[in-house]
Motif scaffolding. Structure first.
Motif: not given
Lengths: 341, 346
Positions: B219-225, B248-255, B293-301
């Motif tokens: 039930g996440a509103d956002m996620a960090i891997a 910190l990663t940036r790019g197409g598959s990162i929000h 789900r409908a898409g979860i804003p996700t980032a990567l550290i």
């Protein structure tokens, strides 16, 4: 004997840097109060006087290892290696220098390799030891060109077998230490030699010092007893008993020496096998041409993955090799060999 | 608990992808020391919830590891193996491993067939050359070992190198997993303005099954891997990052907005970081969570790591601790208007 082997295996003693092994052996044998001598190369020679011919038994203290060749800008250590297949060092732990500084040998992650890189062999020249230094100056404060590098593998029982580093030739050292506990009807010398892996060098001066009439070389030798190989490619088989040398890359055993060892094994019910390979060499290569020539017998213990960070050998084979050397000496079978000299 | 002890305990527990139960038990114990709100989902991932209210922030580090499976027992008792995930067979000869049998772990040594005993230039070892040697006689090996048993690299305790760097097996991703446990400890001592769901995922190295279920169920509103990336040497321009700072990663598959919020949190906490550009799949749980789900804003550290997928993976401990601090700061200073902050323009 196997408890001693565990301690011997865990000691660092790359060719030319055998001091720790020598100190250990010297101290462990001190209660025997034998005449003990260290020659200029570092060979440790012990003498148990007795009636009969001068017999030398030897085992080498050194192990294959590496040396810091230079310190790179990023603080990693370039190294030279002798006798180590570069295909077995990647991903292993090592110890560097006198203080035993921990380090690792890494490699480019599989994720970043090109197909050609993946299909290629990492050469020693392209590898390096990582001690965690931040840069060259940091590395220089902790290591120096010429520091020895040794595998860092703790000895361990493995199923019915034993595993560890430097089994070649701490196995021989453990056997020789055990032989020294006994008395034989000969003038017995034990040489724990140095620099075998650099070209059988310690044995040259040991033979000069002892002037043996006959020598026994106690070694660990290749066992390629892996599935899928032709039987003759095994050289020896782990668990197949003590391996008696007929020939290797540097010696041909005198037939009567070979037969004397075989007879000792057979008549005492000691498990043995004939070493099949004709490559490789032992201190016997130096001793049989020493002085005016010297009959040499080779008794070896089969060892898988020899010269790698972790070898595998059988405790029963080690016991058999000891029993064979002991029977040969106790039953004075050297006379059978020397009668013809 | 000190972070190195956490890493030692987590790396000692086996968890080849799909067989993570032992490491799951260990991380569960570490989580439970911080909160009673701990559970395990159907694929086997372990969760800990701290704080309350929204947003719900899912923070995931995977607990599975690369390894091998027994495929056959040879006539002489030696084991044939296949790889689980990205194992380079060339790191294996001369390496100690553990075979995880029904009766318990058996130590073994990896050997290789010398392909050309006498002649020719040495060839790189391939899987068909590789054998696993338990030292057991064949009947014993057949009695104790089953086809399908997992094999891991030997769990020697992490080696301490200079400059608070450590090396060992499976620091990918047990070091970030230890950071996750450390984060749980830090968070149970503070009042959080949001909910943190910490998740130790299964099967990252293979199917992403853990991350997929976590993205669905948390039930996440956002996620960090939380994962690792490559550190030099060898230096690969723009693909390797210094050990000394989190990435910190940036790019197409990162929000992009979540990246910006994280970057801001790092800047205001005075935590240096490097930025890694990633055009497509990051090869982490972030990829799988983003589209749930409908898409979860996700980032990567990521924590930079040398020699990935070998037994001597190497990281910097201060960098690992910085990631804990970064996540703590991020969660503590969650903007009240987080929904606006994450809103994509246009």
């Amino acid at each position: 004997m196997l408890a001693r082997l565990e301690q011997l295996s865990n000691l660092c003693g790359v060719s030319g840097d055998e001091g720790r092994v020598r100190a250990y052996i010297k101290q462990a044998l001190a209660p025997l109060k034998l005449e003990t001598h260290t020659d200029p190369l570092g060979n440790l020679i012990l003498h148990r006087p007795g009636p009969g011919p001068r017999i030398l038994a030897c085992a080498h203290m050194d192990e294959v290892g590496m040396l810091v060749r230079g310190i790179l800008e990023d603080g990693t250590l370039a190294y030279d290696a002798k006798g180590i297949d570069p295909r077995c060092v990647v991903g292993k732990r090592v110890r560097v220098g006198e203080s035993g500084l921990p380090g690792v040998i890494g490699a480019k992650a599989i994720h970043m390799q090109t197909e050609e890189e993946f299909a290629s062999v990492w050469e020693h020249r392209a590898l390096y030891v990582d001690i965690g230094a931040k840069d060259k100056a940091d590395a220089e404060a902790n290591a120096a060109v010429g520091d020895f590098i040794c595998f860092d593998t703790r000895f361990m029982r493995l199923g019915a077998l034993l595993s560890g580093k430097a089994l070649d030739d701490r196995i021989g050292c453990a056997i020789l230490m055990q032989l020294l506990q006994n008395t034989y009807a000969c003038d017995f010398y034990a040489a724990f030699t140095v620099q075998e892996e650099l070209g059988l060098r310690g044995a040259i001066t040991a033979a000069y010092a002892v002037r043996p009439q006959l020598a026994l070389v106690l070694e660990a030798t290749t066992a390629n007893d892996l599935p899928g190989l032709r039987p003759d490619e095994s050289v020896t088989r782990v668990g197949g008993g003590a391996a008696i040398t007929m020939m290797d890359g540097v010696t041909m055993a005198l037939p009567r020496m070979f037969f004397a060892l075989k007879a000792a094994a057979e008549q005492n019910g000691i498990p043995y096998q004939v070493r099949q390979g004709t490559r490789g060499g032992t201190d016997g290569g130096s001793i049989h041409t020493a002085l005016a020539g010297c009959p040499v017998g080779g008794i070896s213990v089969p060892c898988r993955y020899i010269h790698s960070p972790c070898g595998v050998a059988s405790g029963e084979d080690i016991q058999a090799a000891y029993a064979l050397a002991h029977a040969f000496l106790k039953e004075e079978r050297f006379h059978e060999v020397l009668r013809h000299v | 608990m000190e972070i190195v002890s956490r890493i030692a305990k987590l790396t000692a527990a086996p968890g080849v992808s799909g067989m993570e139960e032992a490491v799951a038990q260990e991380i569960m114990a570490q989580f439970k020391a911080c909160t009673p709100d701990v559970w395990q989902d159907v694929p086997g991932s372990v969760y800990a919830r701290l704080g309350r209210g929204r947003p719900v922030v899912l923070i995931a580090a995977h607990m599975d590891e690369i390894g091998m499976l027994v495929t056959a027992i040879e006539e002489n008792g030696m084991l044939r193996v296949c790889k689980i995930a990205g194992v380079d067979p060339r790191i294996l000869p001369g390496a100690r491993v553990l075979v995880h049998t029904a009766g318990g772990p058996l130590p073994a040594v990896m050997g290789a067939l010398p392909p050309h005993l006498q002649t020719g230039k040495p060839k790189a070892y391939a899987w068909e050359d590789i054998l696993c040697d338990t030292g057991l006689p064949a009947p014993e090996a057949r009695r104790l070992v089953s086809v399908g048993d997992a094999i891991t690299l030997y769990p020697d305790a992490p080696l301490r190198l200079l400059n608070e760097r450590i090396a060992g097996k499976t620091l990918d991703d047990r070091a970030p997993l230890a950071a996750l446990a450390q984060l749980a400890e830090a968070l149970c001592a503070v009042e959080l303005p949001c909910t943190a769901v910490l998740c130790a995922t299964v099967q990252e190295e293979r199917s992403g099954a853990g991350a997929l279920a976590a993205g669905w169920g948390a039930g996440a509103d956002m996620a960090i891997a939380l994962d690792v990336t490559h550190a030099p040497p060898p230096e690969e321009k723009f693909r390797t990052f210094p050990l000394e700072a989190p990435v910190l990663t940036r790019g197409g598959s990162i929000h992009p907005r979540l990246f910006a919020v994280l970057a801001k949190a790092a800047a205001s906490a005075g935590i240096p970081y490097a930025t890694e550009a990633c055009m497509t799949a990051s090869g982490t749980d972030a990829w799988d969570i983003y589209t749930r789900r409908a898409g979860i804003p996700t980032a990567l550290i990521s924590v930079p790591l040398r020699y990935m997928h070998t037994g001597v993976e190497l990281i910097s401990l201060p960098t690992l601790c910085q990631t804990v601090r970064l996540l703590t700061e991020f969660l503590l200073h969650m903007p009240a208007n987080w929904e606006d902050e994450l809103c994509l323009p246009g």
